[in-house]
Structures are given as C-alpha cells and as structure tokens.
Design a protein around this motif. Structure first.
Motif, short mmCIF file in Angstrom:
data_model
loop_
_atom_site.label_atom_id
_atom_site.label_comp_id
_atom_site.label_asym_id
_atom_site.label_seq_id
_atom_site.Cartn_x
_atom_site.Cartn_y
_atom_site.Cartn_z
N GLU A 155 0.85 -1.19 0.00
CA GLU A 155 0.00 0.00 0.00
C GLU A 155 0.88 1.23 0.00
O GLU A 155 1.89 1.30 0.72
CB GLU A 155 -0.91 0.01 1.22
CG GLU A 155 -1.84 1.22 1.27
CD GLU A 155 -2.66 1.31 2.55
OE1 GLU A 155 -3.58 2.12 2.61
OE2 GLU A 155 -2.32 0.56 3.50
N GLU A 156 0.51 2.20 -0.81
CA GLU A 156 1.25 3.47 -0.83
C GLU A 156 0.28 4.59 -1.19
O GLU A 156 -0.45 4.50 -2.19
CB GLU A 156 2.39 3.41 -1.86
CG GLU A 156 3.24 4.66 -1.87
CD GLU A 156 4.44 4.52 -2.78
OE1 GLU A 156 5.56 4.85 -2.33
OE2 GLU A 156 4.28 4.08 -3.93
N ASP A 157 0.26 5.61 -0.37
CA ASP A 157 -0.60 6.78 -0.61
C ASP A 157 -2.06 6.38 -0.82
O ASP A 157 -2.76 6.92 -1.70
CB ASP A 157 -0.10 7.58 -1.81
CG ASP A 157 1.29 8.16 -1.58
OD1 ASP A 157 1.63 8.43 -0.41
OD2 ASP A 157 2.04 8.32 -2.56
N GLY A 158 -2.53 5.42 -0.03
CA GLY A 158 -3.92 5.02 -0.09
C GLY A 158 -4.28 4.09 -1.24
O GLY A 158 -5.44 3.73 -1.41
N TYR A 208 0.75 -16.87 -4.52
CA TYR A 208 1.69 -16.60 -3.43
C TYR A 208 1.06 -15.70 -2.38
O TYR A 208 1.28 -15.88 -1.17
CB TYR A 208 2.97 -15.95 -3.96
CG TYR A 208 3.77 -16.85 -4.86
CD1 TYR A 208 4.57 -17.86 -4.35
CD2 TYR A 208 3.74 -16.69 -6.25
CE1 TYR A 208 5.32 -18.69 -5.17
CE2 TYR A 208 4.47 -17.52 -7.08
CZ TYR A 208 5.25 -18.52 -6.55
OH TYR A 208 5.98 -19.34 -7.38
N LEU A 209 0.27 -14.72 -2.81
CA LEU A 209 -0.39 -13.82 -1.87
C LEU A 209 -1.43 -14.58 -1.06
O LEU A 209 -1.62 -14.32 0.13
CB LEU A 209 -1.06 -12.67 -2.63
CG LEU A 209 -0.12 -11.83 -3.50
CD1 LEU A 209 -0.91 -10.73 -4.20
CD2 LEU A 209 1.02 -11.24 -2.68
N LEU A 210 -2.08 -15.54 -1.69
CA LEU A 210 -3.08 -16.38 -1.02
C LEU A 210 -2.42 -17.29 0.02
O LEU A 210 -2.98 -17.54 1.08
CB LEU A 210 -3.81 -17.21 -2.06
CG LEU A 210 -5.07 -17.97 -1.66
CD1 LEU A 210 -6.17 -17.01 -1.22
CD2 LEU A 210 -5.55 -18.82 -2.84
N VAL A 216 -2.29 -6.00 4.10
CA VAL A 216 -2.64 -5.28 2.88
C VAL A 216 -3.51 -6.14 1.98
O VAL A 216 -4.44 -5.65 1.33
CB VAL A 216 -1.36 -4.83 2.13
CG1 VAL A 216 -1.73 -4.08 0.85
CG2 VAL A 216 -0.50 -3.95 3.02
N PHE A 217 -3.25 -7.44 1.95
CA PHE A 217 -4.08 -8.37 1.19
C PHE A 217 -5.53 -8.31 1.67
O PHE A 217 -6.46 -8.17 0.86
CB PHE A 217 -3.52 -9.78 1.36
CG PHE A 217 -4.34 -10.87 0.73
CD1 PHE A 217 -4.13 -11.24 -0.59
CD2 PHE A 217 -5.31 -11.55 1.46
CE1 PHE A 217 -4.88 -12.25 -1.18
CE2 PHE A 217 -6.07 -12.56 0.89
CZ PHE A 217 -5.85 -12.91 -0.44
N TYR A 218 -5.72 -8.39 2.98
CA TYR A 218 -7.08 -8.33 3.52
C TYR A 218 -7.72 -6.96 3.26
O TYR A 218 -8.91 -6.87 2.96
CB TYR A 218 -7.07 -8.63 5.02
CG TYR A 218 -6.75 -10.06 5.35
CD1 TYR A 218 -7.60 -11.10 4.97
CD2 TYR A 218 -5.59 -10.40 6.04
CE1 TYR A 218 -7.31 -12.42 5.27
CE2 TYR A 218 -5.28 -11.72 6.34
CZ TYR A 218 -6.15 -12.73 5.95
OH TYR A 218 -5.86 -14.04 6.24
N ASP A 222 -11.26 -6.66 1.28
CA ASP A 222 -12.39 -6.04 1.98
C ASP A 222 -12.89 -4.83 1.19
O ASP A 222 -14.11 -4.61 1.08
CB ASP A 222 -11.97 -5.61 3.39
CG ASP A 222 -11.78 -6.80 4.33
OD1 ASP A 222 -12.29 -7.90 4.01
OD2 ASP A 222 -11.11 -6.63 5.37
N SER A 223 -11.96 -4.07 0.63
CA SER A 223 -12.33 -2.91 -0.19
C SER A 223 -13.04 -3.36 -1.47
O SER A 223 -14.04 -2.76 -1.89
CB SER A 223 -11.09 -2.09 -0.53
OG SER A 223 -11.40 -1.03 -1.41
#
Length: 269
Positions: A155-158, A208-210, A216-218, A222-223
């Motif tokens: 995440e960077e700058d939202g 890999y993220l899973l 940040v993944f969550y 969620d978003s």
C-alpha cells in the motif's frame, strides 16, 4: 554525478522500490511505459543493472525521461526511446522487461504484441505491476510458458499494488500447474465452489499472496467487496432484467470471496 545518482535512489517510491527489488542483479532491463525513467535511472545508478532502456509513448513523459537521464549523467547507459509498448526493444538486447502502472489487460496486450513480434525470445524475466486486472496478467503468463515465481502486495498513498515476477523455465507448465491447483484454495468443508471456480479464484487472488496473506491483502479484498456491493445495489435498483442477472452473479462472486477470506482468517496464527 555520484551525488545525483544517490539523490535519485533516495527518491524512489515504495512501489517502484518493490519492483526494483525483484529485478535480477546484472540484468539488462527495458522499462516499458517508463514515464519519467525513475526506475531505469535507479537500477543503473545503483549498479544493479549495467544498462537500461526507458520506453515511453507520450511526448511529455518522453522528454521528462530524457531530462532525468541527462541530469543523472547516465545518457551512455540509459537509452530513452519513444515508441508503443515493446516496439522500442530489439530482440536480444534485454534480459528483464518491467511494465508498471497500467491495467492488467493492457499489460497482457503489450506482452502478447511483443511475443508475436519476437521481442521476448531472449528475455529471461518479467517484473509486472498491474494497477487492476492482475488475473489477466497471470493468465497470460501461464498461457505463454512463463513461470510465476514471486508476488508482492503493498500500500502506498492510499492505493494498493501487486507486483509479479515471472521467469522463463523449462518446466513452467508443471510449475504453474502446481500453483493453480484447486485444492490450494482454502474453502469450507461443504463449499459449493467448483474446481474450475477455485482455480479462477487463485488467479484472481494470486497464488503466493493467497498462501501468505498479509494485512494489505485483507485490506484490498475487503475494499473490493465493498465496491462490488455498491455496484450490486445500483444494478438491483435499476430494475433492468439484465442488470439483475448480473447482480446475482456478482453476489455469488462476493460469497465465494468472503468464504475464502473467512477461511484464511480462521487459519491465521
């Protein structure tokens, strides 16, 4: 020149720094859609890459990239070229291709055009950062014999970004086949998610993220669920038959994503 080089390094963003961190040391790099050429300048000024190509289609960023390279004193090592996608690359002159800050479907199109034109024949590594549509990039890699080796999410700058690194290996099909096995998707014992749907969800989440989800993944998913819910509500309120059918499909996708996230959170140490 050394001072300028050090200044460029300190100014690299978290997103570009993550991309740079996945580029193999010693690789000749071509950055497609390079904008201001910050990434190539960083890689070469740091000594991580001996040379680089900064490709840019639009005149304004192209001129800015030329200025950036000139002010860094790297005109002999970073070649700024104006052109569309992989058209700026000659076969055999680059080991690593980076493409960042575009939609996943556009990145896949650029790669496919480069593949058809023979521009990727001697490229060994791809480092890709799609802004959206990451699954389209993963599908392209699988379909064309590239092994997905690493993924990052940040995440960077939202804003949330995913970075993918793929290499050309002989057993790419076996490697990717193992990554995208339906059994790797965490689901409930009585899940109604089919094997085909499970595989597609892995492409969507990222294997890999899973496997190692972070905060940040969550945050991302969620978003995404909130966005999908807003879209569904709008479609349902429209009253149009086609929109209502599409909303039902969205609700099903949401339920599948929620099931996976719930299982991941349950297994979280």
């Amino acid at each position: 020149m050394d001072c300028v080089g050090r200044l460029m390094i300190t100014k690299l963003s978290h997103r570009l720094g993550t991309i740079a961190g996945l580029v193999t040391d010693g690789a000749r790099v071509a950055d497609i859609g390079s904008d201001h050429a910050l990434l190539p300048v960083y890689l070469v000024s740091k000594g991580q890459c001996p040379s680089a190509i900064a490709g840019e289609l639009n005149q304004g960023p192209y001129e800015a990239a030329r200025r950036q390279v000139r002010e860094a004193g790297l005109s002999q090592k970073v070649d700024v070229r104006k052109g569309n996608g992989m058209a700026v690359v000659t076969p055999g002159e680059t080991d690593t291709v980076t493409i960042a800050g575009m939609g996943g479907h556009l990145i896949a199109t650029i790669l496919e055009e480069g593949r058809v034109a023979g521009k990727l024949e001697q490229v060994k590594e791809l480092v890709l950062q799609p802004n959206v549509g990451e699954d389209a990039v993963r599908h392209w890699l699988t379909e064309h014999g590239w092994a997905l080796m690493e993924e990052r999410i940040l995440e960077e700058d939202g804003k949330i970004y995913e970075v993918l690194r793929a290499t050309r290996v002989e057993d790419a099909a076996l490697h990717n086949g193992e990554l995208y096995k339906a059994l790797h998707l965490p689901v409930q014992a009585n899940s109604l998610i089919s094997d085909d749907e499970a595989v597609e969800l892995i492409y969507r989440f990222g294997p890999y993220l899973l496997a190692e989800p972070n905060e940040v993944f969550y945050l991302k998913w969620d978003s995404e669920l909130r966005k999908m819910d807003r879209i569904c509500t709008q479609m349902e309120q429209s009253g149009a038959d086609e929109a209502i059918v599409r909303a039902k499909q969205f609700r099903l996708e949401m339920a599948q994503i929620e099931e996976v996230l719930a299982c991941l959170r349950k297994d979280k140490p």
